[in-house]
Design an enzyme around this catalytic site. Structure first.
Site, PDB file in Angstrom:
ATOM      1  N   GLU A 211     -16.239 -52.704  -3.101  1.00 52.97           N
ATOM      2  CA  GLU A 211     -15.966 -54.110  -2.779  1.00 52.97           C
ATOM      3  C   GLU A 211     -14.692 -54.556  -3.472  1.00 52.97           C
ATOM      4  OE1 GLU A 211     -19.184 -56.745  -3.605  1.00 52.97           O
ATOM      5  OE2 GLU A 211     -20.663 -55.571  -2.492  1.00 52.97           O
TER       6      GLU A 211
ATOM      7  N   GLU B 202     -25.494 -52.942  -4.925  1.00 55.06           N
ATOM      8  CA  GLU B 202     -25.249 -53.047  -6.362  1.00 55.06           C
ATOM      9  C   GLU B 202     -26.492 -52.832  -7.215  1.00 55.06           C
ATOM     10  OE1 GLU B 202     -23.448 -56.889  -6.627  1.00 55.06           O
ATOM     11  OE2 GLU B 202     -21.492 -56.186  -5.931  1.00 55.06           O
TER      12      GLU B 202
END
Length: 883
Positions: free
Chosen positions: A555, A489
């Site tokens: 995710e 991320e």
């Protein structure tokens, strides 16, 4: 020190594998030092490393050490600490943040013998130490330069340091990470753990409690290798498969193989020789002259592979593998060294999909819809074994997934992990060691330092880059490795990113896609702002069908609590108190093991009476969650999405979230719901609009299939709604018809069962799906009050390592609903693990039968001591002898 009650028996079998398995050496002559180690904390050792590495110094009273392993692994194996995975025992283990680094700084000593011949070179190889060390051998310091970094391999020429005869002594002092961090409950604690070039989860995360020694130790293999004058190192294989290929074609156009390797001449003279390998009866070679005390990269001529047997991802074709032996032969002395290498012939490319606004992956020219799982690590305390890797990757294959992403807060996975992925056809995204939480993506009051400072982590950028280069060399030959990712991320610091993109990956690989971070726009255009990654809790399943998220979501996931057998493995009896809908409090052990709420999702089945009832009803939620997740994403294949990756599919600790099987390798209903929703050809029902549709995850076209739709009420009465001929194209989804009005009518009072089938011309199922539909109030009133029934069960061994279990239901009986089949120990009734089932949590309709195929390892499971257990929703538990 007094410890609370703890249990070791469940974890010890996993630990012993590390000590007894036979490791296949890749070099010419290699032996692993995995036994005979002793250790002692630094505070108990008052002499120098040179003195300690003299065999005359007595270490007989020292503690037997586990290598590969960590300090905690050794302490656990010697019963000096309680099992940190059980109950709240982890609180009884001193944390390094409180004790100081010296508490977990240990000496590790091994006495070994090695014989050598004239002109033979002896190498001492370390594949992983956390975090820094000094090495001594027979009174000599081995590492002239500092050896630091969790992800850096090191090799030392110890030829001149060995004794002519008798035992040699190796002494290694291992220091913990430089910055251990405060495990204050934040993601990665206070974030300071990220100042090291190491993994970050050890300071705690939302799915794990802190690892008290931060995994300090000689955590990976130590080997002694013998070569001639020249050591063959870091071979590099690249396969090229031009054009679009068919996975079932008997004749394939040519593919191409490039092979290179580093040759280290360890002598003081020039060496002449030949680097070569043989494939398909042909020899590829190159004559070289290597300068004294030098390492030279040698590129062999390109080889044409005629009619290659290609490697494909899971469900899309076979996972063919080739083997070569890369040999360096000295002109006068013969074979100096050789490396055995397995590889798959495949080419992975990518293409931007303008419609979805995301990248799509191609293998051998064919586009592949990605169905993946996020992977943390096999074991939080680094107790890795080939057997456990094989079992876990086998589970991912059995879920009908085709990709695993290795999360950036963990590590570069071991070659044995990749070997299992090669075997089972799982593509891999390998993150580097950066995470948004620790590395400064957000303001975070739990973090010690500000965002600007955290964006510069780790402290040693050169070490990060050197380690990345080395890890790429370690894993790059595996066909399963598909993509590198800069971090979780968030991108690494600018200079590290520049080195990865423009130096490390082009120079050491040059074939794989590099994603700058796990949800980068270059992978998936994130046009929805905050409605992308996640969710991470149980969702109303209509979310998966109707709410558009990022087009290649890295995710998205849910929960994964196991049943009562799983819960009892890590929760003490007195804490088996299930959460309730009306009580927001949760038992302290459940909370410590990161429980996420199920309550209002269980309520439609009736509030849980006890932990056993909770675990049973949780499986109904688990199954529906993950079936709906993959069905919803698959229904929008190539329209909204080019892929999705579940957060997450496994736990390296006894957490109660994000897992298809528990730490002890016991599957829960998540695995089988996901397996159903991900099957190669799948027929499915969108419960929000009643649409019946199919998705084809294969490269084949299906014509003349019979779509059969029928309902079954709570008493077992069947009603055929329709039967119609349909078809579906490769890698696509297709809508057929809606059953909403029909189901609104027949399910109104008690709910209903809905069975969908795709039948071939021989009336054999190509796909089948079985839903339980709630009543008009959204409750499963009929299921709550289902009539009890019996079920006929037969179990027989059909081949070595295989059992078939046949479940059949008599006429005029209700559905035998949601049956779990298990192989159990006859004496204890506990499940034998790991075992693999081709389906589970199955339901059987009157006058019909289902056959479940079970795979097990006959080397570790004795069927004479085992039987089959059946547990059903409305069926009495049975134990059946295996014929």
């Amino acid at each position: 020190m007094t410890f609370k009650k703890f249990k070791l028996q469940l974890i010890i079998p996993l630990l012993t594998f590390a000590m007894i398995y036979s490791w296949q050496a890749h070099g010419q002559d290699m032996e692993e030092l995995n036994s005979g180690w002793k250790c002692a904390p630094i505070k108990e050792v008052t002499i120098s490393g040179k003195q300690l590495s003299d065999t005359g110094y007595d270490i007989s009273s020292w503690l037997p050490a586990t290598v590969p392993g960590t300090v905690l692994t050794t302490l656990l194996n010697n019963k000096k600490i309680p099992d940190p995975f059980y109950g709240m025992n982890n609180l009884d283990i001193p944390d390094i943040y409180e004790t100081g680094r010296d508490h977990y700084t240990y000496w590790f000593v091994n006495d070994f013998e090695v014989s050598s011949k004239k002109n033979e070179q002896i190498w001492l190889n370390f594949r992983g130490i956390n975090y820094s060390c000094d090495i001594f051998l027979n009174g000599n310091k081995v590492n002239a330069q500092p050896f630091k970094g969790m992800f850096l391999r090191k090799s030392f020429n110890i030829t001149g340091l060995l004794k002519d005869k008798g035992k040699n002594r190796l002494a290694v002092i291992v220091y913990p990470p430089d910055e251990v961090g405060n495990p204050n409950g934040g993601q990665g604690g206070d974030g300071i753990i990220a100042k090291n070039v190491s993994h970050q989860y050890v300071a705690g995360w939302d799915w794990i409690q802190p690892i008290r020694d931060r995994n300090t130790g000689i955590w990976d293999k130590v080997t002694i290798e013998k070569t001639g004058s020249v050591n063959v190192k870091n071979p590099h294989l690249i396969t090229k498969v031009p054009g679009e290929r068919s996975s079932d074609s008997a004749i394939q156009p040519d593919a191409f193989l490039d092979v290179a390797a580093e040759l280290e001449n360890a002598t003081k003279k020039n060496v002449e020789g030949t680097l070569s390998y043989e494939l398909n009866g042909e020899t590829v070679s190159k004559d070289v002259t290597l300068k004294a005390n030098s390492t030279t990269k040698v590129q062999l001529p390109e080889f044409t592979i005629k009619n290659p047997k290609l490697w494909w991802p899971n469900m899309l074709g076979p996972q063919n593998l080739y083997s070569i032996k890369l040999t360096f032969k000295e002109k006068k002395e013969g074979i100096s060294d050789e490396e055995n290498i397995k590889f798959g012939v495949r080419e992975i490319t990518r293409k931007w999909n303008d419609h979805t606004r995301s990248m799509q992956i191609m293998v051998n020219g064919k586009k592949v819809f990605i169905k993946g799982g996020n992977w943390i690590i096999s074991d939080a305390m680094l107790r890795f074994t080939p057997e456990r890797y094989d079992a876990e990757i086998r589970f991912h294959k059995d879920m009908n997934l085709n990709l695993i992403r290795i999360w950036g807060g963990a590590l570069t996975e071991r070659p044995e992990f990749y070997e299992a992925c090669d075997k089972y056809g799982l593509l891999v995204i390998q993150d580097f060691w950066i995470s948004a939480d620790c590395n400064g993506k957000w303001l975070d009051p739990m973090k010690l330092e500000d965002q600007w400072t955290r964006r510069k982590y780790p402290d040693d950028h050169n070490l990060f880059i050197e380690s990345a280069r080395d890890m790429v060399k370690m894993i790059r030959n595996h066909p399963s490795l598909a993509i590198y990712c800069g971090g979780n991320e968030i991108t690494p610091p600018i200079d590290i990113m520049d080195a990865l993109q423009n130096e490390v990956l082009p120079e050491e690989d040059g074939t794989r896609w590099f994603i700058t971070y796990s949800n980068a726009d270059s992978m998936s255009f994130n046009f929805l702002g905050g409605n992308g990654d996640g969710p991470y809790t149980i969702q109303d399943t209509e979310v998966f069908w109707n709410h558009k998220t990022w087009p290649f979501n890295s995710e998205v996931g849910s929960v994964g609590v196991g049943d009562i057998q799983s819960l009892k493995r890590f929760i003490p009896e007195e804490n088996l108190v299930p959460p309730t809908f009306n009580d927001s409090t949760v038992d302290k052990v459940w909370d410590y093991h990161k429980y996420i709420g199920y309550e209002h999702h269980i309520r439609p089945y009736g509030d849980a009476k006890d932990a056993e009832d909770f675990g049973r009803k949780a499986q109904l939620v688990n199954y529906n969650q993950y079936r709906a997740l993959m069905e919803g994403f698959s229904s929008h294949i190539w329209d909204w999405y080019t892929g999705t990756i579940i957060w997450k599919t496994q736990n390296p600790w006894t957490a109660m979230r994000g897992q298809m099987y528990d730490y002890y390798l016991d599957p829960n209903a998540c695995l089988y719901g996901l397996r159903k929703g991900s099957e190669p050809v799948h027929v499915m029902y969108n419960h929000t609009d009643g649409m019946v549709m199919a998705v084809n995850n294969t490269f084949d076209t299906y014509h003349n299939l019979m779509l059969r739709i029928e309902s079954v009420d709570m008493e077992g009465n069947k009603e055929l709604f329709t039967q119609v001929i349909v078809g579906i194209e490769p890698s696509s989804s297709k809508k057929y018809l809606s059953v909403k009005n029909y189901l609104d009518k027949v399910a109104k009072e008690k709910g209903i069962f809905l069975r969908l089938q795709l039948l071939d011309m021989n009336q054999q199922p190509v796909a089948e799906n079985f839903y339980w539909v709630p009543d008009a109030k959204g409750e499963y009133s009929g299921i709550k009050n289902m009539p009890t029934t019996s079920i006929n069960v037969e179990a027989k061994k059909t081949a070595k390592g295989k059992i078939e279990v046949k479940l059949s239901q008599n006429a005029n009986q209700p559905v035998a609903f949601f049956n779990r089949i298990s192989v159990v120990d006859k004496k204890t009734g506990k499940r034998v693990l790991p075992v693999f089932y081709d389906d589970n949590y199955v339901s059987v309709i009157a006058e019909e039968s289902k056959t479940i195929t079970i795979d097990y390892d006959p080397a570790t499971i004795d069927l004479s001591n085992s039987e089959i257990a059946i547990e059903g929703w409305n069926v009495s538990n049975q134990h059946i002898q295996i014929q």
